[in-house]
Design an enzyme around this catalytic site. Structure first.
Site, PDB file in Angstrom:
ATOM      1  N   GLU A 101      40.972   9.334  15.839  1.00  0.00           N
ATOM      2  CA  GLU A 101      41.840   9.187  17.020  1.00  0.00           C
ATOM      3  C   GLU A 101      41.108   8.730  18.285  1.00  0.00           C
ATOM      4  OE1 GLU A 101      43.968  12.902  17.386  1.00  0.00           O
ATOM      5  OE2 GLU A 101      44.672  12.808  15.324  1.00  0.00           O
ATOM      6  N   ASN A 142      40.154   7.103  11.283  1.00  0.00           N
ATOM      7  CA  ASN A 142      41.440   7.756  11.003  1.00  0.00           C
ATOM      8  C   ASN A 142      42.250   7.903  12.293  1.00  0.00           C
ATOM      9  OD1 ASN A 142      43.002   9.333   9.002  1.00  0.00           O
ATOM     10  ND2 ASN A 142      42.489  11.138  10.234  1.00  0.00           N
ATOM     11  N   HIS A 178      52.050  10.656  10.502  1.00  0.00           N
ATOM     12  CA  HIS A 178      52.890  11.739  11.043  1.00  0.00           C
ATOM     13  C   HIS A 178      54.192  11.102  11.517  1.00  0.00           C
ATOM     14  CE1 HIS A 178      49.796  14.690  10.584  1.00  0.00           C
ATOM     15  NE2 HIS A 178      48.939  13.980  11.297  1.00  0.00           N
ATOM     16  N   GLU A 208      47.389  12.082   6.231  1.00  0.00           N
ATOM     17  CA  GLU A 208      47.986  13.325   6.758  1.00  0.00           C
ATOM     18  C   GLU A 208      49.510  13.213   6.751  1.00  0.00           C
ATOM     19  OE1 GLU A 208      46.361  14.290  10.624  1.00  0.00           O
ATOM     20  OE2 GLU A 208      44.369  13.597  10.066  1.00  0.00           O
ATOM     21  N   ASP A 210      53.267  13.518   6.828  1.00  0.00           N
ATOM     22  CA  ASP A 210      54.362  14.482   6.930  1.00  0.00           C
ATOM     23  C   ASP A 210      55.494  13.798   7.695  1.00  0.00           C
ATOM     24  OD1 ASP A 210      53.429  14.697   9.594  1.00  0.00           O
ATOM     25  OD2 ASP A 210      52.608  16.704   9.308  1.00  0.00           O
TER      26      ASP A 210
HETATM   27  O1  9MR Z   1      46.982  20.725  11.323  1.00  0.00           O
HETATM   28  C1  9MR Z   1      46.086  20.908  12.399  1.00  0.00           C
HETATM   29  C2  9MR Z   1      46.569  22.065  13.252  1.00  0.00           C
HETATM   30  O2  9MR Z   1      46.522  23.267  12.516  1.00  0.00           O
HETATM   31  C3  9MR Z   1      45.729  22.143  14.511  1.00  0.00           C
HETATM   32  O3  9MR Z   1      46.251  23.140  15.360  1.00  0.00           O
HETATM   33  C4  9MR Z   1      45.735  20.788  15.195  1.00  0.00           C
HETATM   34  C5  9MR Z   1      44.942  20.791  16.488  1.00  0.00           C
HETATM   35  O4  9MR Z   1      44.941  19.521  17.050  1.00  0.00           O
HETATM   36  O5  9MR Z   1      45.198  19.839  14.327  1.00  0.00           O
HETATM   37  C6  9MR Z   1      46.018  19.657  13.244  1.00  0.00           C
HETATM   38  O6  9MR Z   1      45.578  18.604  12.461  1.00  0.00           O
HETATM   39  C7  9MR Z   1      45.527  17.341  13.129  1.00  0.00           C
HETATM   40  C8  9MR Z   1      44.457  16.523  12.424  1.00  0.00           C
HETATM   41  O7  9MR Z   1      43.239  17.211  12.403  1.00  0.00           O
HETATM   42  C9  9MR Z   1      44.290  15.170  13.074  1.00  0.00           C
HETATM   43  N1  9MR Z   1      45.539  14.467  13.169  1.00  0.00           N
HETATM   44  C10 9MR Z   1      46.640  15.218  13.749  1.00  0.00           C
HETATM   45  C11 9MR Z   1      46.827  16.547  13.036  1.00  0.00           C
HETATM   46  C12 9MR Z   1      48.035  17.274  13.581  1.00  0.00           C
HETATM   47  O8  9MR Z   1      47.830  17.629  14.909  1.00  0.00           O
END
Ligand code: 9MR
Length: 313
Positions: A101, A142, A178, A208, A210
């Site tokens: 990101e 990513n 997402h 990822e 969803d």
């Molecule tokens: O699923 C993750 C969540 O439990 C955390 O609180 C969050 C914090 O930013 O990160 C989530 O995972 C992220 C991933 O590492 C990177 N892309 C976005 C995902 C959703 O926020």
């Protein structure tokens, strides 16, 4: 990806992020990451490893507004972090999300401690280090909202070219995927985008996936969600460069969505009682209806795994 090539990809999700692996400078903690990784190893699962350099879930000692990093000092911090974490999991990851990101929605770089101090060099430093530590692992950039043509997907292409022009190894682009059930990218948009990344010679994965919807769900939103999952998985099956799909978290109660988007959720393939969303069957359908040569992906992955095993012996 081909319709006949289904292997299980798992991700450690949270616990190999900087906040947990190097909470204090030079103090590393791999306890939980090791637990997940050993489960993956025991069951012969292919693990995606996540995420080495990211502005979020970053240890406060790095991201401290008052910390006055020089480029040299922060560069050394990145090198040390990437090296120690990758060494811990050497031979156990199919791929690493090396940088996560780095882009804003308009395709320019996101403000982060890494970018403020080092400019885009932070990406080069991270990838260069990663390639040195484990030459055989797939190194990914990513990000989210890069699944259809946009200024942000152009930004990703720019990053890939920048690394390639400098002779730095990058193997893949991770599409986080997402999505929102009511307005996902279309199948054609996703195929076009995957092809654009693939044209640069990198592979692509949905890392990822969803698809969130307003809760409580209804028949219409579930149908939208099923279509969105079908199109994402279908795009991966149909576009040559795409090697696989990972969903983000396991079933609805574990999802990050309701915490971040109150009033939205039910983003995965199983409800709280483990009954399946209609999207589950849509995914199976998309996996069966592949149009790409059935053996190609499997052959490629076997060759990669054989090469890795040889390298590790
Ligand atoms: O699923 C993750 C969540 O439990 C955390 O609180 C969050 C914090 O930013 O990160 C989530 O995972 C992220 C991933 O590492 C990177 N892309 C976005 C995902 C959703 O926020």
């Amino acid at each position: 990806m081909s319709s006949a090539d289904h292997t299980i990809l798992v991700s450690v999700a949270n616990i190999t992020k900087w906040l947990f692996t190097e909470p204090e400078q030079g103090v590393f903690n791999f306890t939980e990451g090791d637990i997940v990784t050993s489960i993956a190893q025991e069951h012969g699962l292919i693990q995606r490893c996540h995420a080495l350099v990211w502005h979020s879930q970053l240890a406060p000692w790095v991201d401290n507004a008052t910390a006055e990093w020089t480029p040299e000092a922060l560069s050394a911090v990145i090198v040390e972090h990437v090296t120690k974490v990758m060494e811990q999991y050497r031979g156990k990851c199919y791929a690493w999300d090396v940088v996560n990101e780095a882009l804003d929605e308009d395709g320019t770089y996101r403000d982060s401690v890494f970018y403020r101090v080092l400019g885009e060099d932070f990406i080069k430093i991270a990838f260069r280090t990663a390639a040195k530590v484990e030459p055989g692992v797939k190194l990914y950039y990513n990000d989210y909202n890069i699944e259809k043509p946009s200024p942000k997907s152009e930004g990703v292409l720019r990053i890939v070219r920048m690394l390639q022009d400098d002779g730095i190894k990058i193997d893949g682009v991770g599409l986080q995927g997402h999505f929102v059930a009511s307005r996902p990218p279309t199948l054609d948009e996703q195929i076009a985008t995957i092809n654009a990344y693939g044209a640069l010679g990198v592979e692509v994965a949905y890392t990822e996936l969803d698809v969130r919807q307003t809760t409580p769900v209804n028949e219409t939103s579930l149908e939208w969600q099923a279509n969105a999952y079908r199109d994402a998985v279908g795009a991966c099956v149909q576009a040559e460069a795409c090697i696989g799909v990972t969903i983000w978290d396991f079933y609805d109660p574990f999802s990050w969505v309701p915490y971040t988007f109150p009033g939205e959720g039910a983003a995965l393939l199983w409800f709280e009682d483990f009954s399946k969303h209609p999207a589950y069957d849509a995914v199976i359908e998309a996996m069966k209806n592949g149009t790409v040569s059935p053996c190609k992906r499997r052959e490629r992955r076997r060759a990669h795994i054989a090469a890795r095993s040889a390298e590790l012996q």
